[in-house]
Design a protein around this motif. Structure first.
Motif, PDB file in Angstrom:
ATOM      1  N   HIS A  42      74.796  57.190  -7.488  1.00 43.79           N
ATOM      2  CA  HIS A  42      74.385  58.405  -8.190  1.00 43.79           C
ATOM      3  C   HIS A  42      73.196  58.160  -9.111  1.00 43.79           C
ATOM      4  N   ASP A  65      72.751  62.522  -5.301  1.00 44.90           N
ATOM      5  CA  ASP A  65      73.024  61.403  -4.418  1.00 44.90           C
ATOM      6  C   ASP A  65      71.695  60.668  -4.281  1.00 44.90           C
ATOM      7  N   ALA A  73      76.602  67.107  -8.555  1.00 44.78           N
ATOM      8  CA  ALA A  73      77.326  67.777  -9.649  1.00 44.78           C
ATOM      9  C   ALA A  73      76.329  68.145 -10.736  1.00 44.78           C
ATOM     10  N   PRO A 106      81.897  65.967 -13.799  1.00 44.35           N
ATOM     11  CA  PRO A 106      83.157  65.632 -13.138  1.00 44.35           C
ATOM     12  C   PRO A 106      83.130  64.274 -12.439  1.00 44.35           C
ATOM     13  N   CYS A 107      81.984  63.575 -12.492  1.00 40.14           N
ATOM     14  CA  CYS A 107      81.893  62.286 -11.808  1.00 40.14           C
ATOM     15  C   CYS A 107      81.006  61.336 -12.604  1.00 40.14           C
ATOM     16  N   PRO A 108      81.046  60.026 -12.300  1.00 44.40           N
ATOM     17  CA  PRO A 108      80.202  59.061 -13.006  1.00 44.40           C
ATOM     18  C   PRO A 108      78.723  59.355 -12.761  1.00 44.40           C
TER      19      PRO A 108
END
Length: 242
Positions: A42, A65, A73, A106-108
DNA sequence: GCGACAG
DNA sequence: ATCTTGTCGC
């Protein structure tokens, strides 16, 4: 969802206090890590927009990505302006709201790409370095202007670069991301090398001068600010909403 | 002292 | 950063 954040109670009020914080924190910058390999995992862009009249700040964090540059996100946060704009103290104006946006993801985030400088800074502790130390994440700074630093114009082809200098010290790099177009100014933030920072910057600029991370974050924080203020509702209710 | 100065 | 019209070009 847009989260809301207060200015921390212990936030510096004077320029002197802010400079003391920078002098205290800069020892925590980590410079002996290679950093994440470009094109994998990411990559997250962060940016901030202001409405000085209404005392509102909107921050955005957009996770891409790294291989496809697709949006994975995004999150936004609103806050009050925590410091006036002073060259060299930009971080104190942006960081509280940016941290809130990063926390809302919601993600690293992976590598964080900042709009501004890292080590290319009067005290070697610009926004990207500051954000890196506070979050522990690898960070880089990609700025649109050379600030007070000097550089020789890089060769015309994309990928060419020249040292960004503070006197004789290389504090970053002027990196051409498009043929014949004004370079961007890359510097290390935290937990990455300058070569790595430049490689990531090139990986994030397939078709524009500025990284896709910065472009997405810029568009999102402007939209968040518009929806919080410019949209509808009078000035007082817009402020109360925060 | 004056000007320059990431966003 | 933000205030702002039209315009040239991919």
């Amino acid at each position: 969802m847009t989260t809301t954040v207060p200015v921390p109670d212990d936030w510096p009020v004077t320029e002197e206090q802010a400079r003391a914080v920078q002098d205290a924190l800069r020892a925590r910058v980590v410079l002996d890590e290679a950093g994440p390999p470009p094109g994998t995992g990411h990559v997250t862009g962060v940016d901030v927009a202001y409405d000085d009249e209404r005392d509102v700040v909107a921050a955005a964090a957009v996770v891409l990505d790294a291989a496809s540059l697709d949006v994975v996100a995004e999150a936004t946060a609103l806050g009050r302006i925590s410091f006036p704009y002073v060259p060299g103290l930009l971080a104190f104006r942006e960081i509280p709201t940016v941290l809130a946006a990063l926390d809302a993801l919601p993600c690293p985030p992976g590598l964080v790409v900042c709009d501004g400088y890292g080590l290319a800074h009067p005290r070697r502790f610009g926004l990207a370095a500051h954000l890196g130390v506070l979050t522990g994440l690898p960070t880089i700074g990609v700025a649109k202007n050379p600030f007070t630093f000097t550089y020789a114009d890089p060769d015309t082809p994309r990928g060419s670069s020249a040292p960004l200098l503070d006197g004789t010290e290389e504090v970053g790099r002027a990196l051409r991301t498009r043929d014949g177009v004004k370079p961007v100014f890359v510097s290390v933030g935290h937990r990455i090398t300058l070569d790595g920072a430049c490689a990531h910057t090139l990986s994030l600029t397939p078709s524009h001068r500025l990284p896709e991370t910065t472009r997405r974050a810029d568009a999102l924080c402007r939209r968040a600010l518009r929806e919080a203020t410019g949209g509808g509702g009078d000035l007082s209710t817009a402020s109360e909403a925060i």
